[in-house]
Every structure is written in C-alpha cells, then in structure tokens.
Design an enzyme around this catalytic site. Sequence first.
Site, short mmCIF file in Angstrom:
data_model
loop_
_atom_site.label_atom_id
_atom_site.label_comp_id
_atom_site.label_asym_id
_atom_site.label_seq_id
_atom_site.Cartn_x
_atom_site.Cartn_y
_atom_site.Cartn_z
N LYS A 107 0.82 -1.22 0.00
CA LYS A 107 0.00 0.00 0.00
C LYS A 107 0.85 1.27 0.00
CE LYS A 107 -4.22 -1.97 1.97
NZ LYS A 107 -3.80 -3.36 2.27
C1 LIG Z 1 -4.50 -4.48 1.66
C2 LIG Z 1 -3.77 -5.77 1.66
C3 LIG Z 1 -4.15 -6.86 0.82
C4 LIG Z 1 -5.36 -6.82 -0.06
O1 LIG Z 1 -5.20 -5.96 -1.17
P1 LIG Z 1 -6.47 -5.49 -2.01
O2 LIG Z 1 -5.96 -4.48 -2.96
O3 LIG Z 1 -7.42 -4.88 -1.00
O4 LIG Z 1 -7.06 -6.68 -2.65
C5 LIG Z 1 -3.37 -8.01 0.83
N1 LIG Z 1 -2.30 -8.12 1.64
C6 LIG Z 1 -1.91 -7.12 2.45
C7 LIG Z 1 -0.74 -7.32 3.33
C8 LIG Z 1 -2.63 -5.91 2.49
O5 LIG Z 1 -2.23 -4.93 3.32
#
Ligand SMILES: *Cc1c(COP(=O)(O)O)cnc(C)c1O
Length: 434
Positions: A107
């Site tokens: 993210k």
């Molecule tokens: C947010 C997140 C996900 C999921 O990603 P999406 O884009 O919401 O499908 C998977 N793994 C981790 C560690 C995350 O922080």
Amino acid sequence: MKYYSTNHNSLDVSLAEAVVKGLAPDRGLYMPERIERLPREFFDNIDKMSFHEIACRVARAFFGEDIPGEDLDAIVCDTLSFPTLVVEVESGIYSLELFHGPTLAFKDVGARFMARLLQYFIKRGDDRRNVHVLVATSGDTGSAVANGFLGVDGINVHVLYPKGKVSPIQECQFTTLGRNITAIEVDGVFDDCQRLVKSAFLDGELNERLLLTSANSINVARFLPQAFYYFNAYAQLKKAGMADNLVVCVPSGNFGNITAGLIAHRMGLPIKRFIAANNANDVFFKYLQNGEYEPRPSIATIANAMDVGDPSNFARILDLYGNDHARITSLISGTTYSDGLIAKTMEECFKDTGYILDPHGAVGYRALKQSLRPGETGVFLETAHPAKFKDTVEAHIGCEVEIPSRLADFMKGEKQSVAMTSDFADFRSYLMTL
Ligand SMILES: *Cc1c(COP(=O)(O)O)cnc(C)c1O
C-alpha cells in the site's frame, strides 16, 4: 483525461476532482475513460529499462494529459524510492516482493503516489484551503497513508484507530510520526472510526470550512499506480528469460491490487492469466463459480488485511469486462483457503525452500503451486513483510523472524495520540478547531 463513475449516474470529472472526491456522488468508483495500449517496442525493450523509466511511461498513459511530463516523472520517481524485487522461491515460482517500502506493505506505492499528486494539485492552486485527510484504520491502511503523506506540505492527516484493537507494531507506525500526522485513538471499534469519518464527510458546515478527503483504497490515485510494479515484474522476468506463459497470482481483499494488474493487462502487458487468491472470505471465488455476487460480513482470518466481505473494486472488474462473466472467468480463476491451510503453507514453504512467507503471500504461493500447468511461470505478489505478522509467522515456521531496521525504528519512537470518544459531536468539535 476524464474519469467516469462505474454507476454511470454522475458527471465525468477531471483527475483532480476524482482524487479529491474519492467516491463519485452516485457511490460508484471512478475509472479512466481510456486505457491506452502501449506499443510493441515498449514491451520488446522493457527488460532494458529501469523501474523508474517503466513507471514514468505507464504513468504518462493515464496522467500525461493532466500533468506536464517533467512534473509527473518527479512524482513517480519520488513515489518509487524503493525497489519491487522478483525473487525465485522455487523452480517456476517467483515472489514479487512489494514490502520494501517505508511501512513494509504494497500500500506504500499507492499512498505515496496519492500524497504527491494531491500536493501537486494544491501547489497548482486548484483549491487554496489546506487539505485534511481523514482515514479510519484497523491497522495497515493507517500506516501506509500516514507515512505516504508524512512531511507533505499543505496536507494534514488524521488517522482514527480503535483503542486497544491494533497490534503494537501497527500502532507505532502512525502514532510516532508527529509533523503533519495526528493519530486519534477512538474509544470504540473500527466501525466507530469509519462512522466518524463518514459523518464528517456528510457534514455541510465542516465541508465549507475544511477541504476534507479520504485517501482510502478506492481512490484512483491509490489504485492506478499499482500497475507500475506489474510491468516491472514482467521486465525482471523477461530479463531472466522466464516471461512466457506468465501467471500472476494476487492475494486479494478489496481487489484494488488485482484490478491494477488487470489494467496493466489491458494496456498490453503479456500476462496469460490471473489468479485471485482469497482466504475464507470467498465472495469473489463464489462469483467465479456461479456468476452470483453475494456480499457477506467479513470473517476474521490470520491474513487479516484480506478480510473483506464486499470488495469495493468488484465494481471496477465488472466494468472492465462489460459485466461478462465468461470473459472474467476466462482470464481470472480463484481459490479460497482456510487459516489451517494458510498456516500449513507457511510451514511447508519454509521447510522446503527456506523462503519466509507472510500469511497473505502464503495464500498466493499456495494458489500458484496448486494451479500452475507445465510450461507456465508463476509470480505471486508478496504484499507484506513477514515481520509485520511476526507472532503468527514464527508460530508456524518455528524460528525467529528478523525485524527490519526501518520497522524497529518506528518502535523506538514516542507514541502520541489524541483521545476521542466514539460520539460524532466530539470529533466534530475537534475538526472545527483546525
Ligand atoms: C491491503 C492488503 C491486501 C489486499 O489488497 P487489495 O488491494 O485490498 O485486494 C493483501 N495483503 C496485504 C498485506 C494488504 O495490506
């Protein structure tokens, strides 16, 4: 470039408006009106380009009409201050490590890009008020957003989190930063935090006074830049002579990450097929099986960043493929795993290969192992560093996970937060003093 709502009941907006608004007024998600197919030469030469060169080219396809090239390149390069590495785990299976950023999760890419884009719009003078970003978090989103916006002039971030309900490692990543980041410890649960934020966006007087925005993962500025690292993964695999018949597996929750991959595919990136790997939250898996989409309350699992019962970006996937179930299932398959299988996967992968998976990456690795056919190469997205889920991982691999220094540094900082009740009147008076 204009952005339209997936509900087709709102006016098209500019990039700046889509970024500040986040969600369209008809509650749909914004999508770019065009997805450019990149030329053949780009893919032929991609293995000779740097990550920054690749990402700048991809960024121009979306944002090039709205932001002059040099400014856009600067935003992209400043966002990507860390690598996204492709590491071989075993023959034919690679991990795309997206955890080398400041908060050790993928993210970081979207959050850093969005912060820089917003700052650019503020400096350009699209709106002269200071921007206040409100973000409710159950853990990981708060840290990525807070760190993405840290030190960005003209933007203040307020992270609302439920008291006593986030892990100490997560908490220190947004409570020790200071500067333009304020952590707000709400006496309640995550849903209370979310309700406070939503109420603030609906309050007319507050919105006259302050420019409020949400920075959540449905924002186009957070989701589109995630396409960059799919291109870069392809480039690295092409360099290794392993890019034919490529299968990409994405551990999915809200489905933003995989949607960015699908957009890369639409731009011509040669990916043969995708796997959406789920934990016990299997709404999308069921949709692939029978064409019915039935949202449900989320189930708590050890891969908790994927505990989503009604993934927002499903609307974008439907939109990309014209609601055509057959088109979707011909490109994307799904899997769903219990906590028991996720744990067993971490254990077995470590024993067999020495590679330490985090619980989310474990879901992706297992899905590839199960479905790769002869002649295919698989890459799964390792979405977080295993140290973020230290206790869980250690319990299953039977040895210690080292904490990277940038994570340890957060833990040394002094925690600072504003205490808040879950009553909106309280949060409102806090905002009125800003
Ligand atoms: C947010 C997140 C996900 C999921 O990603 P999406 O884009 O919401 O499908 C998977 N793994 C981790 C560690 C995350 O922080």
